[in-house]
Scaffold this motif. Sequence first.
Motif, PDB file in Angstrom:
ATOM      1  N   ARG A   1     -20.337 -14.857  40.447  1.00  0.00           N
ATOM      2  CA  ARG A   1     -18.895 -14.536  41.260  1.00  0.00           C
ATOM      3  C   ARG A   1     -18.866 -12.570  40.773  1.00  0.00           C
ATOM      4  O   ARG A   1     -18.702 -12.499  41.909  1.00  0.00           O
ATOM      5  CB  ARG A   1     -18.191 -14.821  40.941  1.00  0.00           C
ATOM      6  CG  ARG A   1     -16.873 -15.168  42.326  1.00  0.00           C
ATOM      7  CD  ARG A   1     -15.262 -16.148  41.808  1.00  0.00           C
ATOM      8  NE  ARG A   1     -16.123 -16.989  42.271  1.00  0.00           N
ATOM      9  CZ  ARG A   1     -15.318 -18.282  41.510  1.00  0.00           C
ATOM     10  NH1 ARG A   1     -15.118 -18.516  40.710  1.00  0.00           N
ATOM     11  NH2 ARG A   1     -16.192 -19.392  41.825  1.00  0.00           N
ATOM     12  N   TRP A   2     -18.795 -11.917  39.833  1.00  0.00           N
ATOM     13  CA  TRP A   2     -18.689 -11.275  39.391  1.00  0.00           C
ATOM     14  C   TRP A   2     -19.782 -10.324  38.368  1.00  0.00           C
ATOM     15  O   TRP A   2     -19.772  -9.840  38.204  1.00  0.00           O
ATOM     16  CB  TRP A   2     -17.444 -11.090  37.791  1.00  0.00           C
ATOM     17  CG  TRP A   2     -16.121 -11.571  38.670  1.00  0.00           C
ATOM     18  CD1 TRP A   2     -15.864 -12.607  38.207  1.00  0.00           C
ATOM     19  CD2 TRP A   2     -15.324 -11.213  38.768  1.00  0.00           C
ATOM     20  NE1 TRP A   2     -14.745 -13.245  38.363  1.00  0.00           N
ATOM     21  CE2 TRP A   2     -14.443 -12.055  39.383  1.00  0.00           C
ATOM     22  CE3 TRP A   2     -15.474  -9.143  39.376  1.00  0.00           C
ATOM     23  CZ2 TRP A   2     -13.450 -11.042  39.651  1.00  0.00           C
ATOM     24  CZ3 TRP A   2     -14.472  -9.201  39.849  1.00  0.00           C
ATOM     25  CH2 TRP A   2     -12.737  -9.771  40.047  1.00  0.00           C
ATOM     26  N   GLY A   3     -20.982 -10.502  39.676  1.00  0.00           N
ATOM     27  CA  GLY A   3     -21.815  -9.714  39.487  1.00  0.00           C
ATOM     28  C   GLY A   3     -23.273  -9.774  38.459  1.00  0.00           C
ATOM     29  O   GLY A   3     -23.388  -9.272  38.183  1.00  0.00           O
ATOM     30  N   PHE A   4     -22.686 -10.877  37.579  1.00  0.00           N
ATOM     31  CA  PHE A   4     -24.030 -11.299  36.281  1.00  0.00           C
ATOM     32  C   PHE A   4     -24.953 -12.312  36.690  1.00  0.00           C
ATOM     33  O   PHE A   4     -24.921 -13.139  36.681  1.00  0.00           O
ATOM     34  CB  PHE A   4     -22.965 -11.871  35.337  1.00  0.00           C
ATOM     35  CG  PHE A   4     -21.632 -10.534  34.109  1.00  0.00           C
ATOM     36  CD1 PHE A   4     -22.402  -9.503  33.670  1.00  0.00           C
ATOM     37  CD2 PHE A   4     -20.612 -10.466  34.498  1.00  0.00           C
ATOM     38  CE1 PHE A   4     -21.330  -8.118  33.440  1.00  0.00           C
ATOM     39  CE2 PHE A   4     -19.580 -10.083  34.285  1.00  0.00           C
ATOM     40  CZ  PHE A   4     -20.373  -8.662  33.841  1.00  0.00           C
ATOM     41  N   TRP A   5     -26.094 -12.046  36.654  1.00  0.00           N
ATOM     42  CA  TRP A   5     -27.087 -12.599  37.521  1.00  0.00           C
ATOM     43  C   TRP A   5     -28.177 -12.820  35.927  1.00  0.00           C
ATOM     44  O   TRP A   5     -28.763 -13.683  36.192  1.00  0.00           O
ATOM     45  CB  TRP A   5     -27.582 -11.804  38.635  1.00  0.00           C
ATOM     46  CG  TRP A   5     -26.559 -12.073  40.056  1.00  0.00           C
ATOM     47  CD1 TRP A   5     -25.721 -11.230  40.053  1.00  0.00           C
ATOM     48  CD2 TRP A   5     -26.586 -13.157  40.711  1.00  0.00           C
ATOM     49  NE1 TRP A   5     -25.203 -11.274  41.417  1.00  0.00           N
ATOM     50  CE2 TRP A   5     -25.126 -12.734  41.804  1.00  0.00           C
ATOM     51  CE3 TRP A   5     -27.133 -14.028  41.015  1.00  0.00           C
ATOM     52  CZ2 TRP A   5     -25.318 -13.127  42.752  1.00  0.00           C
ATOM     53  CZ3 TRP A   5     -26.537 -14.539  42.184  1.00  0.00           C
ATOM     54  CH2 TRP A   5     -25.470 -14.551  43.167  1.00  0.00           C
ATOM     55  N   HIS A   6     -27.681 -12.163  34.936  1.00  0.00           N
ATOM     56  CA  HIS A   6     -28.909 -12.471  34.400  1.00  0.00           C
ATOM     57  C   HIS A   6     -27.972 -13.399  33.172  1.00  0.00           C
ATOM     58  O   HIS A   6     -27.054 -12.397  32.335  1.00  0.00           O
ATOM     59  CB  HIS A   6     -29.756 -11.414  33.879  1.00  0.00           C
ATOM     60  CG  HIS A   6     -31.063 -11.449  33.179  1.00  0.00           C
ATOM     61  ND1 HIS A   6     -30.325 -11.587  31.207  1.00  0.00           N
ATOM     62  CD2 HIS A   6     -31.827 -11.558  32.729  1.00  0.00           C
ATOM     63  CE1 HIS A   6     -31.855 -11.600  30.927  1.00  0.00           C
ATOM     64  NE2 HIS A   6     -32.415 -11.448  31.673  1.00  0.00           N
ATOM     65  N   PHE A   7     -28.398 -14.373  32.993  1.00  0.00           N
ATOM     66  CA  PHE A   7     -27.739 -15.608  32.396  1.00  0.00           C
ATOM     67  C   PHE A   7     -27.842 -15.262  30.776  1.00  0.00           C
ATOM     68  O   PHE A   7     -26.478 -15.201  29.839  1.00  0.00           O
ATOM     69  CB  PHE A   7     -27.302 -16.044  32.601  1.00  0.00           C
ATOM     70  CG  PHE A   7     -27.351 -17.007  33.698  1.00  0.00           C
ATOM     71  CD1 PHE A   7     -26.061 -16.424  34.791  1.00  0.00           C
ATOM     72  CD2 PHE A   7     -27.950 -18.224  34.248  1.00  0.00           C
ATOM     73  CE1 PHE A   7     -25.707 -16.817  35.888  1.00  0.00           C
ATOM     74  CE2 PHE A   7     -27.793 -17.882  35.783  1.00  0.00           C
ATOM     75  CZ  PHE A   7     -26.526 -17.342  36.370  1.00  0.00           C
ATOM     76  N   GLY A   8     -28.876 -14.619  30.329  1.00  0.00           N
ATOM     77  CA  GLY A   8     -29.208 -13.908  28.956  1.00  0.00           C
ATOM     78  C   GLY A   8     -28.397 -13.378  28.545  1.00  0.00           C
ATOM     79  O   GLY A   8     -27.454 -12.677  27.078  1.00  0.00           O
ATOM     80  N   ASN A   9     -28.549 -11.880  29.237  1.00  0.00           N
ATOM     81  CA  ASN A   9     -27.831 -10.888  29.030  1.00  0.00           C
ATOM     82  C   ASN A   9     -26.208 -10.645  29.358  1.00  0.00           C
ATOM     83  O   ASN A   9     -25.269 -10.179  28.455  1.00  0.00           O
ATOM     84  CB  ASN A   9     -28.126  -9.788  30.289  1.00  0.00           C
ATOM     85  CG  ASN A   9     -29.153  -8.852  29.977  1.00  0.00           C
ATOM     86  OD1 ASN A   9     -30.107  -9.616  28.719  1.00  0.00           O
ATOM     87  ND2 ASN A   9     -30.097  -8.380  30.537  1.00  0.00           N
ATOM     88  N   PHE A  10     -25.268 -12.242  30.101  1.00  0.00           N
ATOM     89  CA  PHE A  10     -24.370 -11.744  30.358  1.00  0.00           C
ATOM     90  C   PHE A  10     -23.757 -13.111  29.178  1.00  0.00           C
ATOM     91  O   PHE A  10     -22.544 -12.112  28.621  1.00  0.00           O
ATOM     92  CB  PHE A  10     -23.901 -12.605  31.752  1.00  0.00           C
ATOM     93  CG  PHE A  10     -22.727 -13.367  31.401  1.00  0.00           C
ATOM     94  CD1 PHE A  10     -21.404 -13.037  31.811  1.00  0.00           C
ATOM     95  CD2 PHE A  10     -23.390 -15.223  31.785  1.00  0.00           C
ATOM     96  CE1 PHE A  10     -20.197 -13.611  31.677  1.00  0.00           C
ATOM     97  CE2 PHE A  10     -21.432 -15.774  31.416  1.00  0.00           C
ATOM     98  CZ  PHE A  10     -20.531 -14.890  31.384  1.00  0.00           C
ATOM     99  N   SER A  11     -24.027 -13.636  28.501  1.00  0.00           N
ATOM    100  CA  SER A  11     -23.847 -14.018  27.393  1.00  0.00           C
ATOM    101  C   SER A  11     -23.770 -12.941  26.388  1.00  0.00           C
ATOM    102  O   SER A  11     -22.470 -13.565  25.110  1.00  0.00           O
ATOM    103  CB  SER A  11     -24.464 -15.310  26.792  1.00  0.00           C
ATOM    104  OG  SER A  11     -24.557 -16.840  28.163  1.00  0.00           O
ATOM    105  N   ASN A  12     -24.235 -12.623  26.040  1.00  0.00           N
ATOM    106  CA  ASN A  12     -24.724 -11.420  24.814  1.00  0.00           C
ATOM    107  C   ASN A  12     -23.497 -10.440  24.917  1.00  0.00           C
ATOM    108  O   ASN A  12     -23.314 -10.023  24.213  1.00  0.00           O
ATOM    109  CB  ASN A  12     -26.130 -10.988  24.127  1.00  0.00           C
ATOM    110  CG  ASN A  12     -26.947 -12.044  23.859  1.00  0.00           C
ATOM    111  OD1 ASN A  12     -26.612 -12.649  23.894  1.00  0.00           O
ATOM    112  ND2 ASN A  12     -28.453 -11.639  24.776  1.00  0.00           N
TER     113      ASN A  12
END
Length: 258
Positions: free
Chosen positions: A225-236
């Motif tokens: 919803r907030w534009g974070f589509w690459h979950f690995g990068n988002f978690s880091n």
Amino acid sequence: MARSKLAIGIPFQLEGHALLCGQTSHRDGLHVFSGDGGFEFLSPDKHVVVNLEIEPGAIGDELVRSQVDEITSLLGAKPGVLNIDPARLQGFRAVLKQLLDAVAATPTLLDDVGVAASFEKSVIFGLAETLQGMQDVDPHGSVEARTARNWQLVRGIREVVEESPDCPLSVAELCARFHASRRTLQYAFEDTLGVNPSAYIRAVRLDHVRRELRGAASVTEVATRWGFWHFGNFSNEYRGQFGELPSETWRRSRVRAG
């Protein structure tokens, strides 16, 4: 008359002889299928093209619709191949891959209205940025005057971004809202805050994610919803900002709610 629909192809793989309306088709060319007179596409033996169809009249968000109008003017009136800077087109390919991978992994994501809006913005603003060249900041005027203009711009952005629930999801969207080039924003943020606008927006969006995780059904829905589509990068990135994984924040909030 405005086009009823835009049809664009982004080549991921093109191997072999190919022509679009008589123009040589290649991997670093944006393929425009919409326009006057129809098109003829002689495809190669091996090709993977992601096709985008955009219907301007179906877009409700005024800012997004204005970007579609700008895209329409940049595409021109006829089908054909537009030569795009390879680095910018590769960046857009990466965005599309993240979006498609996320939806393929969780098809129900787009059932969420907020996630669908994020998807739409990511595609349209990404395409607009791919088509636009970067503009240099006006070099005229004193250092003091430029600093004052930069501070005024950054202050206006901070007031809108930090106080609005509808935070821009990308620098491209921020540029559209404030009618400024990416280069202008880059200089303004580095001059006044010592950070780049991408890092600033990412930090604000991560703050939104953290707040919404407290009552969310899943981490994935809030992230996308907030534009974070690459979950690995988002978690880091989330762990780098808050010192814990988003899943840990989410689980802790559910324990408290229970």
